[in-house]
Scaffold this active site. Structure first.
Site, short mmCIF file in Angstrom:
data_model
loop_
_atom_site.label_atom_id
_atom_site.label_comp_id
_atom_site.label_asym_id
_atom_site.label_seq_id
_atom_site.Cartn_x
_atom_site.Cartn_y
_atom_site.Cartn_z
N ARG A 157 0.93 -1.11 0.00
CA ARG A 157 0.02 0.16 -0.03
C ARG A 157 0.70 1.29 -0.05
O ARG A 157 1.76 1.52 0.81
CB ARG A 157 -0.98 0.12 1.21
CG ARG A 157 -1.52 1.28 1.58
CD ARG A 157 -2.86 1.49 0.93
NE ARG A 157 -3.39 2.80 1.09
CZ ARG A 157 -4.59 2.92 1.76
NH1 ARG A 157 -4.99 2.43 2.59
NH2 ARG A 157 -5.05 4.28 2.12
N ARG A 170 -5.56 1.87 -4.32
CA ARG A 170 -5.01 1.29 -3.38
C ARG A 170 -4.89 -0.30 -3.65
O ARG A 170 -6.04 -0.86 -3.99
CB ARG A 170 -5.46 1.56 -2.06
CG ARG A 170 -6.69 1.27 -1.70
CD ARG A 170 -7.34 1.92 -0.57
NE ARG A 170 -7.74 3.24 -1.23
CZ ARG A 170 -8.72 4.04 -0.62
NH1 ARG A 170 -9.38 3.69 0.38
NH2 ARG A 170 -8.89 5.11 -1.23
N ASP A 214 -6.83 -1.72 1.82
CA ASP A 214 -7.28 -0.86 2.77
C ASP A 214 -7.81 -1.61 3.64
O ASP A 214 -8.76 -2.50 3.46
CB ASP A 214 -8.14 0.12 2.13
CG ASP A 214 -8.32 1.53 3.16
OD1 ASP A 214 -7.54 1.61 3.82
OD2 ASP A 214 -9.65 1.90 2.94
N ASP A 226 -9.91 -0.89 7.40
CA ASP A 226 -10.15 0.20 8.38
C ASP A 226 -10.94 -0.74 9.42
O ASP A 226 -11.94 -1.31 9.14
CB ASP A 226 -11.21 1.07 7.59
CG ASP A 226 -10.47 1.95 6.50
OD1 ASP A 226 -9.46 2.32 6.85
OD2 ASP A 226 -11.23 2.41 5.63
#
Length: 177
Positions: free
Chosen positions: A84, A93, A96, A98
């Protein structure tokens, strides 16, 4: 393992599904992380910066002994390990990760806000989250996942399409057209 967390995964570069799988495998291999559920994979239109390829997104539910900060560090380590690069906000990307929710906690620090501040506005997060926990109640105790799904604009929902369904063995199979 006493803490429950939900993590959103996304990728829009290269072999997107392979990056999702590699990230899950790395989380699985951590001694303080136990993956409980994985959503299906959804192909989604980009949000924010729209001039980029479509994403593959999913949500996983984990049990962990890691603190929220340690879990964030592990997610960032995995992102970096998989290549990344953070060139600009909402840009393309390879992966990711989160943290969406951590137990029923509300927290805000320089590096981490829980619940994720924009998750209720994002169909590409809410729909896979609803798939794996249709009874979820958000930490503010005012919103259920069902009510948030109902509030999503139809145009947002149309930007989220089932791409691969999780089968009974935890693997993915292509959706037939």
């Amino acid at each position: 393992m006493k803490n429950m967390a939900y993590i959103a995964l996304g990728s829009n570069l290269g072999e997107r599904d392979i990056y999702l799988k590699k990230a899950i495998d790395r989380l699985k291999s951590h001694s303080f992380v136990n993956i409980l559920k994985c959503s299906s994979i959804y192909e989604t239109d980009p949000v924010g910066f729209e001039d980029q390829d479509q994403f593959l997104n999913m949500v996983i539910n984990i049990e962990t002994d890691l603190s929220p900060e340690a879990l964030l560090e592990e997610c960032l380590r995995i992102e970096k390990e998989l290549g990344r690069e953070r060139l600009f906000r909402w840009g393309p990307r390879v992966i990711d990760l989160d943290i969406l929710l951590y137990n029923q906690e509300n927290m805000e620090s320089e590096k981490l806000t829980i619940p994720h501040p924009r998750m209720k506005e994002r169909a590409f997060v809410i729909l896979p989250l609803f798939e794996i926990d249709s009874e979820l109640i958000f930490p503010d105790q005012h919103d259920t996942i069902s009510s948030v799904v109902q509030k999503l604009p139809e145009i947002e929902k149309k930007g989220v399409r089932l791409w691969k369904r999780i089968n009974g063995e935890g693997g993915s199979v292509p959706i037939e057209s």
